[in-house]
Enzyme design. Structure first.
Site, PDB file in Angstrom:
ATOM      1  N   LYS A  56      -7.588   2.638  25.671  1.00 25.51           N
ATOM      2  CA  LYS A  56      -8.309   1.899  26.807  1.00 25.51           C
ATOM      3  C   LYS A  56      -7.612   0.805  27.373  1.00 25.51           C
ATOM      4  O   LYS A  56      -7.057  -0.336  26.748  1.00 25.51           O
ATOM      5  CB  LYS A  56      -9.689   1.515  26.200  1.00 25.51           C
ATOM      6  CG  LYS A  56     -10.295   0.752  27.407  1.00 25.51           C
ATOM      7  CD  LYS A  56     -11.756   0.282  26.734  1.00 25.51           C
ATOM      8  CE  LYS A  56     -12.694  -0.352  27.717  1.00 25.51           C
ATOM      9  NZ  LYS A  56     -14.091  -1.104  27.348  1.00 25.51           N
ATOM     10  N   ASP A 110     -24.778  -4.944  26.702  1.00 25.15           N
ATOM     11  CA  ASP A 110     -24.492  -4.046  27.892  1.00 25.15           C
ATOM     12  C   ASP A 110     -25.115  -2.590  27.327  1.00 25.15           C
ATOM     13  O   ASP A 110     -24.202  -1.567  27.643  1.00 25.15           O
ATOM     14  CB  ASP A 110     -23.118  -3.994  28.374  1.00 25.15           C
ATOM     15  CG  ASP A 110     -23.136  -3.442  29.699  1.00 25.15           C
ATOM     16  OD1 ASP A 110     -24.210  -3.037  30.215  1.00 25.15           O
ATOM     17  OD2 ASP A 110     -21.967  -2.799  30.232  1.00 25.15           O
TER      18      ASP A 110
END
Length: 332
Positions: free
Chosen positions: A86, A188
């Protein structure tokens, strides 16, 4: 402890930035790591030589799961394990936020749990072949799979009612209990940030908005900025109050509602929704919704109303959620 790897000295180039990291230096990514499509030992890294990573032809970032502000690609270790790379992108408008997001990704790096995506290593050096210099660093994670709950809820015809959504929600609650027991608040939680493995197990991912609470503290100091997704954000965060694990419980409640109904929680203008959540206690519809008319539906409705209470202290903890979710599973 320094997180960045040593660069070759050059009189013309300034030294690379150094920042503290919770990850041991022995687990930093080698400079020659590439996102690759090939596997197997390399000349530089023969089989059995330790935790090195294969180099090979670079590939385009994957669109299967790539959180906002990042790019994702898969590769293989020399042992044949598929991993995910990532790349955390820089934000030209807010460089500080970019750096904070990168380091927040590492809040759970030392944790190991079935329902948490495992971080293997990280570096502020961007691997060659993995894009330009527009990223602040790269994170190596376990490769869970190509599906997330967002795709399953809204993008396929698979049934979720029977026993799947109670199992999925229980997986998420187990992950939250573990995170909260280690003073990590995700901030989140939403379907797009829950990956689903090939074994149909949910794993919480994307810690770019997370906060590590001080030891012994249940609520953090007020944050200058709080990320996350507005449809799932707890009202106390919208009001600029302190962060606690109960913010994740609110987000879990919205996610659970989505699992049950397979609908979007709100419609209308973003600012109107934000105002209504705080000022008028706006929540997704449960009163007349067909999914909540059965006996199991009424139990769900009661649980949801507790999860998204306006007062964080009135919400259950992740530990307290689990018996209720297990009760729902037993009735399916």
């Amino acid at each position: 402890m320094l997180f960045t790897q040593q660069q070759p000295s050059s009189p013309a180039a300034p030294p690379p930035p150094t920042m503290p990291s919770p990850i041991p230096v022995t687990r930093l990514l080698p400079r020659d790591i590439y996102p690759c499509q090939s596997s197997g030992p390399t000349a530089e890294s023969p089989a059995g030589s330790g935790p090195r990573w294969s180099t090979g032809r670079s590939c385009a970032p994957s669109s299967r799961w790539a959180p906002e502000g990042s790019a994702l690609c898969t590769g293989r270790s020399t042992s044949g394990e598929t991993v995910a790379l990532k790349r955390v992108k820089k934000c030209t408008k807010n460089k500080l936020a970019s750096r904070q997001s990168f380091w927040a990704e590492l809040n759970a790096a030392h944790l190991r749990h079935t329902n948490i995506v495992r971080v293997l290593a990280a570096t502020t050096c961007v691997p060659a072949g993995f894009g330009d210099d527009s990223s602040i660093g790269t994170i190596l994670m376990e490769f869970v799979g190509s599906r997330n709950l967002q795709q399953i809820i809204y993008g396929c015809a698979e049934l979720l009612w029977d026993e799947r959504w109670p199992r999925y929600s229980t997986d998420i609650a187990h992950g939250l209990r573990f995170l909260h027991s280690h003073s990590v608040v995700h901030l989140d939680i939403k379907p797009a940030n829950v990956l689903v493995s090939s074994q149909d197990v949910c794993k919480i991912a994307d810690f770019g908005c997370s906060v590590k609470l001080d030891r012994g503290c249940e609520v953090s100091a007020h944050l200058s900025h709080v990320g996350g997704t507005y449809t799932h954000r707890a009202p106390e965060l919208l009001k600029g109050e302190g962060v606690s694990p109960k913010a994740d419980i609110f987000s879990f409640g919205i996610t659970l509602w989505q699992l049950i109904t397979r609908e979007q929680p709100y419609t209308g203008d973003r600012q109107h929704v934000l105002y209504a959540v705080v000022a008028h206690n706006l929540r997704p519809c449960v009163q007349q919704h067909p999914a909540f008319l059965s006996e199991q539906g009424r139990l769900c409705r009661t649980l949801l109303s507790r999860c998204w209470s306006a007062e964080g202290r009135c919400r259950p903890s992740a530990q307290e959620l689990l018996p209720h979710l297990e009760q729902l599973r037993s009735q399916m």
